[in-house]
Write a protein that holds these residues in place. Structure first.
Motif, short mmCIF file in Angstrom:
data_model
loop_
_atom_site.label_atom_id
_atom_site.label_comp_id
_atom_site.label_asym_id
_atom_site.label_seq_id
_atom_site.Cartn_x
_atom_site.Cartn_y
_atom_site.Cartn_z
N SER A 6 0.59 -1.17 0.10
CA SER A 6 0.10 0.15 -0.06
C SER A 6 0.80 1.35 -0.26
O SER A 6 0.29 2.15 -0.62
N GLY A 7 2.04 1.16 0.50
CA GLY A 7 2.97 2.51 0.53
C GLY A 7 2.85 3.10 1.85
O GLY A 7 3.21 4.18 1.96
N VAL A 17 -4.47 9.24 2.05
CA VAL A 17 -5.67 8.65 2.06
C VAL A 17 -6.61 8.74 0.98
O VAL A 17 -7.15 8.18 0.35
N VAL A 18 -6.96 10.22 0.89
CA VAL A 18 -7.82 10.56 0.13
C VAL A 18 -7.45 10.46 -1.42
O VAL A 18 -8.35 10.02 -2.19
N ALA A 19 -6.23 10.74 -1.66
CA ALA A 19 -5.50 10.50 -2.83
C ALA A 19 -5.69 9.10 -3.68
O ALA A 19 -6.07 8.97 -4.71
N LYS A 20 -5.74 7.79 -2.71
CA LYS A 20 -5.68 6.70 -3.12
C LYS A 20 -7.06 6.30 -3.55
O LYS A 20 -7.32 5.57 -4.47
N VAL A 56 -8.81 1.36 -3.80
CA VAL A 56 -7.60 1.17 -3.15
C VAL A 56 -7.61 1.09 -1.65
O VAL A 56 -7.22 0.03 -1.34
N MET A 57 -8.28 1.85 -1.22
CA MET A 57 -8.47 1.97 0.29
C MET A 57 -9.21 0.36 0.87
O MET A 57 -8.98 -0.03 1.81
N ALA A 58 -10.19 0.46 0.09
CA ALA A 58 -10.95 -0.80 0.37
C ALA A 58 -10.16 -2.35 0.27
O ALA A 58 -10.39 -3.12 1.38
N ASN A 103 -15.59 -3.04 3.47
CA ASN A 103 -16.65 -3.16 2.39
C ASN A 103 -16.57 -1.53 1.94
O ASN A 103 -16.12 -0.58 2.47
N ALA A 104 -17.42 -1.53 0.56
CA ALA A 104 -17.28 -0.06 0.02
C ALA A 104 -17.93 0.98 0.82
O ALA A 104 -17.55 2.22 0.98
#
Length: 323
Positions: free
Chosen positions: A222-223, A250-253, A257-259, A265-266
């Motif tokens: 994930s980085g 986080v917002v940019a991912k 990707v964050m899920a 879940n979404a």
């Protein structure tokens, strides 16, 4: 004059233990190796004897209480907790190693990290001060029954303890956020001063390129830093415990990707991203307010100076007329 600190050192079996008086971490390492019979050229790792915390920072060493006991580990050696047997009145060592695990039907009873932290609290509640944010978060996230069983406390007392740990964690986060807000403000002031004297320079994007402290573990997939992932999966308001750069990342991912990174879940992931975006917007607004106040202060200062000069000129003219 450097403070002389008394301390104790032992080897990884705890069969050899010596008292030392040293002014620094390096001197403790050198003298400890000498007393324990280690080769002076062999690499040695210094850890706290009671919980295995690695000690590398000189400042942290100086903050530890007097008579703290350290364990010096050579290559291929590792820290393990003490195991008491025969009612706590005897110690067993086998093949130059202290008993590390108690196996019953092939199942290891080696304590987990949260259990070690719980025992530290049980022995001394003031150890909260020395715990890292990651350790505090681990204890906050444990279930009340588990923690109550390990500490021997009533569930109500454990709930109060977790609330205290959460307040300590929040205070640390507030201190970090205040520091980051001040740094953002100072950067904005420096950028504004630079624009007045030099042509505009390309702005560096910090998203996905966070400054990572030395020794910090980073998830290769994930980085994200390990601490960041732990905070994101925390129970209460994780967005308030992230730095502005972490929020931007986080917002940019994005939700997809964050899920995948968090295994959520979404719907849950979308809620987290909305909270992070709102928190980031709030902080940027704070910076804008501070910039506005700074501009107003500079404008008021600029207006005051001509008025003082005008008053001085008027005074000089009046003096000449009197002559």
């Amino acid at each position: 004059m450097t403070e002389i600190k008394p301390c104790k050192v032992c080897n990884f079996t705890r069969q050899k233990s010596y008292g030392l008086v040293v002014p620094s971490l390096d001197q403790m390492r050198i003298k400890g190796c000498e007393f324990l019979g280690f080769s002076p050229d062999a690499p040695v790792t210094v850890v706290l004897e009671d919980d295995g915390t690695i000690v590398e920072d000189e400042g942290y060493f100086l903050c530890l209480p007097r008579n703290t006991k350290f364990m010096l580990l050579q290559e291929q050696e590792s820290w393990s907790p003490v195991r008491r047997i025969d009612g706590g009145t005897a110690w067993m060592a086998r093949d130059s190693m202290i008993l590390e695990t108690d196996d019953v039907d092939g199942v290891s009873s080696e304590p987990e990290h949260w259990q070690i932290l719980a025992q530290q609290l049980k022995e001394n509640l003031s150890s909260i001060i020395l715990m890292s944010e990651a350790d505090l978060q681990i204890l906050v996230d444990r279930s009340v029954p588990e923690l109550a069983s390990e500490l021997g406390f009533q569930p109500k007392k454990v709930q109060m303890l977790q609330e205290t740990l959460l307040r300590v964690l929040d205070n640390k986060e507030e201190e970090r956020q205040s520091k980051e807000l001040l740094e953002l403000y100072l950067r904005a002031v420096e950028r504004k001063d630079g624009e007045q004297t030099e042509p505009s320079q390309p702005r560096q994007d910090v998203v996905g390129d966070m400054d990572v402290p030395d020794g910090t573990e980073v998830d290769s997939v994930s980085g994200f830093m390990t601490r960041t992932l732990m905070v994101l999966k925390g129970k209460t308001s994780p967005e308030t415990r992230l730095s502005s750069e972490e929020l931007q990342m986080v917002v940019a991912k994005g939700p997809a990707v964050m899920a995948q990174v968090l295994g959520w879940n979404a719907e849950r992931t979308s809620g987290l991203l909305q909270a992070c975006d709102a928190e980031l917007t709030r902080r940027l607004q704070q910076v804008q307010v501070m910039n506005s106040l700074n501009s107003q202060t500079q404008l008021a200062s600029g207006q005051q100076q001509p008025e003082e000069e005008s008053a001085e000129d008027s005074h000089n003219t009046s003096a000449k007329d009197d002559e």
